[in-house]
Write a protein that holds these residues in place. Structure first.
Motif, PDB file in Angstrom:
ATOM      1  N   ALA A 139       1.452  -1.501   0.300  1.00  0.00           N
ATOM      2  CA  ALA A 139       0.315  -0.004   0.347  1.00  0.00           C
ATOM      3  C   ALA A 139       0.393   1.672   0.110  1.00  0.00           C
ATOM      4  N   VAL A 140       1.749   1.717   0.995  1.00  0.00           N
ATOM      5  CA  VAL A 140       2.866   2.635   0.433  1.00  0.00           C
ATOM      6  C   VAL A 140       3.489   2.882  -0.572  1.00  0.00           C
ATOM      7  N   GLU A 141       4.199   1.404  -1.494  1.00  0.00           N
ATOM      8  CA  GLU A 141       4.164   1.741  -2.680  1.00  0.00           C
ATOM      9  C   GLU A 141       3.110   2.248  -3.730  1.00  0.00           C
ATOM     10  N   ILE A 142       1.672   2.081  -3.188  1.00  0.00           N
ATOM     11  CA  ILE A 142       1.043   2.501  -4.017  1.00  0.00           C
ATOM     12  C   ILE A 142       0.970   4.229  -3.848  1.00  0.00           C
ATOM     13  N   GLY A 143       1.323   4.518  -2.965  1.00  0.00           N
ATOM     14  CA  GLY A 143       1.119   5.883  -2.392  1.00  0.00           C
ATOM     15  C   GLY A 143       2.386   6.304  -2.975  1.00  0.00           C
ATOM     16  N   ARG A 144       3.597   6.082  -2.492  1.00  0.00           N
ATOM     17  CA  ARG A 144       4.264   6.353  -3.498  1.00  0.00           C
ATOM     18  C   ARG A 144       4.428   6.966  -4.828  1.00  0.00           C
ATOM     19  N   ARG A 145       3.767   5.817  -5.449  1.00  0.00           N
ATOM     20  CA  ARG A 145       3.655   6.096  -7.204  1.00  0.00           C
ATOM     21  C   ARG A 145       3.192   6.961  -7.441  1.00  0.00           C
ATOM     22  N   VAL A 146       1.635   7.417  -6.377  1.00  0.00           N
ATOM     23  CA  VAL A 146       0.710   8.192  -7.188  1.00  0.00           C
ATOM     24  C   VAL A 146       1.905  10.103  -6.658  1.00  0.00           C
ATOM     25  N   ILE A 147       2.575   9.682  -5.765  1.00  0.00           N
ATOM     26  CA  ILE A 147       3.236  10.923  -5.626  1.00  0.00           C
ATOM     27  C   ILE A 147       3.739  11.335  -6.786  1.00  0.00           C
ATOM     28  N   PHE A 148       4.037  10.498  -7.353  1.00  0.00           N
ATOM     29  CA  PHE A 148       5.639  10.759  -8.892  1.00  0.00           C
ATOM     30  C   PHE A 148       4.581  11.233  -9.844  1.00  0.00           C
ATOM     31  N   GLN A 149       3.354  10.273  -9.645  1.00  0.00           N
ATOM     32  CA  GLN A 149       2.226  10.526 -11.128  1.00  0.00           C
ATOM     33  C   GLN A 149       2.168  11.874 -10.790  1.00  0.00           C
ATOM     34  N   ALA A 150       1.883  12.422  -9.725  1.00  0.00           N
ATOM     35  CA  ALA A 150       1.081  13.528  -9.462  1.00  0.00           C
ATOM     36  C   ALA A 150       2.028  14.802  -9.286  1.00  0.00           C
ATOM     37  N   THR A 151       3.327  14.768  -9.075  1.00  0.00           N
ATOM     38  CA  THR A 151       4.454  15.745  -9.332  1.00  0.00           C
ATOM     39  C   THR A 151       5.780  15.470  -9.517  1.00  0.00           C
TER      40      THR A 151
END
Length: 215
Positions: free
Chosen positions: A197-209
């Motif tokens: 779940a943490v990895e998913i969150g990290r990728r969302v941050i990368f996708q957004a920023t």
């Protein structure tokens, strides 16, 4: 063409969100089966995982079509590639819930857990479900702060995981080596569920920023 692309990309993102939610639901059921020794519920978890595995296959195929036919660049490319990686993580989350259910099935009709650790696993299960639901939300919202919170919430799972090892090493542990092995494995399954779940969150941050994120 760009309208079609963004519609397809939205559909892929919705599928990913559903997968995260289903992974959370499957872990909730697996935890209930673990705490109550419920064989029927364990069997349901194992069957539910097959749906997640099929969703992963379908989502990856859709992502490959987007890459091949639309040739996305920059932010769009980050989103497509991130979705491909995230569907793999969501499927693995479901796989870890399946592992919990398989231990319940293997130990039935005996209970898997001694009473001493029931409360720890109940809390780990609750947090894991919350993390699955948080991942479900952030892949749609793409909110970096909401995504970063997943990493902060994971710290409690890590603390509980370490607490299990303290209990296992205590001289007062009187439940045998086999039970200790089961408890250690189960704790690892919950800890890894949270990590995905943490990895998913990290990728969302990368996708957004466009910037990598380290918790």
């Amino acid at each position: 063409m760009r309208t079609v692309f963004h519609e397809q990309l939205h559909s892929l993102t919705v599928t990913l969100s559903r997968m995260c939610g289903l992974a959370g639901l499957v872990m909730e059921r697996a935890t209930d089966a673990l705490l109550h020794g419920d064989l029927q519920l364990a069997e349901q978890v194992i069957a539910d995982y097959e749906e997640l595995a099929q969703m992963r296959s379908d989502a990856e195929e859709a992502a490959f079509v987007l890459l091949a036919l639309q040739a996305p660049v920059a932010g769009d490319l980050r989103i497509v590639v991130g979705c491909m990686q995230n569907v793999a993580d969501a499927e693995r989350m479901g796989g870890l819930a399946r592992h919990v259910a398989e231990i319940v099935r293997r130990r039935h009709p005996d209970r898997t857990l001694p009473t001493q650790v029931n409360g720890v696993f109940a809390e780990m299960g609750r947090i894991a479900v919350d993390l699955g639901n948080s991942a479900k939300e952030v892949v749609l919202s793409r909110d970096p702060e909401q995504a970063a919170q997943i990493g902060r919430d994971d710290a409690e799972i890590d603390r509980l995981h370490q607490h299990l090892f303290t209990l296992l090493k205590d001289d007062g542990w009187g439940h045998g080596v086999g039970t200790a092995v089961d408890v250690a494995l189960l704790g690892r399954f919950y800890e890894r569920f949270a990590d995905h779940a943490v990895e998913i969150g990290r990728r969302v941050i990368f996708q957004a920023t466009g910037e990598p994120f380290d918790a």
